[in-house]
Write an enzyme that holds these catalytic residues in place. Structure first.
Site, mmCIF file in Angstrom:
data_model
loop_
_atom_site.group_PDB
_atom_site.id
_atom_site.type_symbol
_atom_site.label_atom_id
_atom_site.label_comp_id
_atom_site.label_asym_id
_atom_site.label_seq_id
_atom_site.Cartn_x
_atom_site.Cartn_y
_atom_site.Cartn_z
ATOM 1 N N HIS A 176 -6.936 2.602 9.716
ATOM 2 C CA HIS A 176 -6.501 3.671 10.624
ATOM 3 C C HIS A 176 -6.166 4.921 9.819
ATOM 4 C CE1 HIS A 176 -2.482 2.443 9.389
ATOM 5 N NE2 HIS A 176 -2.821 1.222 9.705
ATOM 6 N N SER B 180 2.074 6.923 -6.564
ATOM 7 C CA SER B 180 1.938 8.189 -5.816
ATOM 8 C C SER B 180 2.834 9.264 -6.420
ATOM 9 C CB SER B 180 2.303 7.962 -4.342
ATOM 10 O OG SER B 180 3.679 7.698 -4.207
ATOM 11 N N THR C 270 -2.903 9.616 1.225
ATOM 12 C CA THR C 270 -4.078 9.124 0.497
ATOM 13 C C THR C 270 -3.658 8.835 -0.938
ATOM 14 O OG1 THR C 270 -5.565 10.420 1.885
ATOM 15 C CG2 THR C 270 -6.421 9.719 -0.251
ATOM 16 N N HIS C 271 -4.012 7.660 -1.428
ATOM 17 C CA HIS C 271 -3.655 7.269 -2.806
ATOM 18 C C HIS C 271 -4.857 7.438 -3.741
ATOM 19 C CE1 HIS C 271 -0.394 5.122 -0.651
ATOM 20 N NE2 HIS C 271 0.284 5.314 -1.772
ATOM 21 N N ASN D 86 11.153 -3.305 -4.594
ATOM 22 C CA ASN D 86 11.053 -4.532 -5.400
ATOM 23 C C ASN D 86 11.514 -4.233 -6.822
ATOM 24 O OD1 ASN D 86 8.141 -3.156 -5.169
ATOM 25 N ND2 ASN D 86 8.332 -4.036 -7.217
ATOM 26 N N SER E 217 5.164 4.339 1.675
ATOM 27 C CA SER E 217 5.487 2.987 2.115
ATOM 28 C C SER E 217 6.987 2.774 1.923
ATOM 29 C CB SER E 217 4.686 1.937 1.325
ATOM 30 O OG SER E 217 4.963 2.036 -0.041
ATOM 31 N N GLU F 240 2.143 -3.567 -12.361
ATOM 32 C CA GLU F 240 2.180 -3.584 -13.827
ATOM 33 C C GLU F 240 2.342 -5.013 -14.360
ATOM 34 O OE1 GLU F 240 4.218 -1.652 -11.867
ATOM 35 O OE2 GLU F 240 2.716 -0.054 -12.050
HETATM 36 I I1 8IG Z 1 6.206 -0.578 -3.003
HETATM 37 O O1 8IG Z 1 6.349 -2.359 -8.680
HETATM 38 C C1 8IG Z 1 5.656 -0.592 -4.919
HETATM 39 N N1 8IG Z 1 4.710 0.211 -5.358
HETATM 40 N N2 8IG Z 1 3.015 0.628 -9.681
HETATM 41 N N3 8IG Z 1 4.703 -0.892 -9.180
HETATM 42 C C2 8IG Z 1 3.826 0.068 -8.793
HETATM 43 N N4 8IG Z 1 3.746 0.495 -7.534
HETATM 44 C C3 8IG Z 1 4.591 -0.053 -6.657
HETATM 45 C C4 8IG Z 1 5.507 -1.039 -6.979
HETATM 46 C C5 8IG Z 1 5.565 -1.491 -8.311
HETATM 47 N N5 8IG Z 1 6.171 -1.371 -5.865
#
Ligand code: 8IG
Length: 271
Positions: free
Chosen positions: A66, A211, A92-93, A234, A34, A192
């Site tokens: 999808h 991931s 895949t997560h 972020n 992502s 978190e």
């Molecule tokens: I995009 O702040 C994304 N993926 N664990 N923490 C975790 N996964 C994420 C974050 C995040 N931002």
């Protein structure tokens, strides 16, 4: 031991892939996470594209409804090098709940298809307040907090230089102001708490996501050299007082697509 079921399935997937893409071998495997998905069209000429579900061993489509896509892309633009990248558009997560095997099936398939280099990208939270959303960070090492491994049995793989020093130097040549960070993989899907981010800071982690670490381990075990790139989408929880928002994650990816596509496009011919 590479004939045991998960490895045999990756070999089968690689054989099917060769048939469907017309390429006996691929040289570089790239997983777009992502934040990086919008960069896919900047990578080069797509020679073939298929759904991961056209190959054996991949998990059925998840919540987004999808299937993931795989592209065979010519490295180095027109004229080209004759080298191909195998690009996984999405992954895949672990939080999808299918276990660890489908999580690493893509990279195993890529290595079985000939890739000696695996590039793992992700969107993640950043602990350094100076890393504003949209900052690309080279992964120097990881901490695996998933409490699992993609490996089973006596596979005592050395991870000392997991995120290859050599490939990181190449990345720094391509993009001199790239910073480095330590990626911490949580299982997710929740983000978190601020207390967990304080723990990560105390441990020496600077990036948090869901991931990459397990895929890096599986790639290394099969002998590939690994490069990891995070896009900070972020601030991690508690770094500022705003809540985390998935829409912002997507918006940061869109806004960064051109830069990240450029970075990967310049990097791939050097790998
Ligand atoms: I995009 O702040 C994304 N993926 N664990 N923490 C975790 N996964 C994420 C974050 C995040 N931002």
């Amino acid at each position: 031991m590479t004939h045991s079921p998960p490895y045999a399935r990756a070999t089968e997937a690689a054989a099917r892939l060769a048939r469907l893409t017309g390429a006996d071998k691929h040289q570089v495997g790239l997983v777009l996470g992502s934040g990086w998905l919008p960069a896919v069209d900047a990578l080069g000429r797509t020679v073939a594209e298929l759904a991961t579900t056209d190959l054996p061993g991949f998990a059925a489509p998840g919540v987004e409804g999808h299937a993931g896509r795989v592209r065979s892309v010519e490295i180095g633009g027109t004229g080209g090098s004759g080298r191909r990248a195998l690009v996984f558009v999405g992954r895949t997560h672990l939080y999808e709940g299918h276990g660890v095997e489908p999580v690493v099936h893509g990279v195993r398939t890529a290595v079985a298809a000939g890739c000696e280099t695996i590039v793992l990208t992700n969107g993640c939270g950043g602990l350094d307040p100076a890393w504003s959303p949209g900052t690309a960070v080279l992964i120097s090492d990881h901490i695996n907090l998933t409490a699992t491994s993609p490996l089973a049995g006596p596979r005592f793989v050395d991870l000392t230089d997991l995120y290859s020093r050599r490939l990181r130097e190449v990345a720094h040549e391509v993009e001199p102001d790239l910073v480095e960070g330590v990626y911490v993989q949580f299982p997710g899907p929740h983000y978190e708490t601020p207390a967990e981010i304080a723990m990560v800071r105390a441990m020496g982690g600077t990036l948090v996501g869901m991931s990459t670490a397990l895929e890096a381990i599986a790639s290394r075990e099969m002998g590939a050299e690994v490069l990891g790139l995070s896009l900070v989408t972020n601030h991690a929880a508690g770094v500022d007082d705003r809540p985390l928002d998935h829409d912002e994650v997507l918006a940061t990816g869109q806004a960064s697509a051109h830069r990240m596509g450029g970075l990967l496009g310049r990097l791939l011919p050097r790998l």
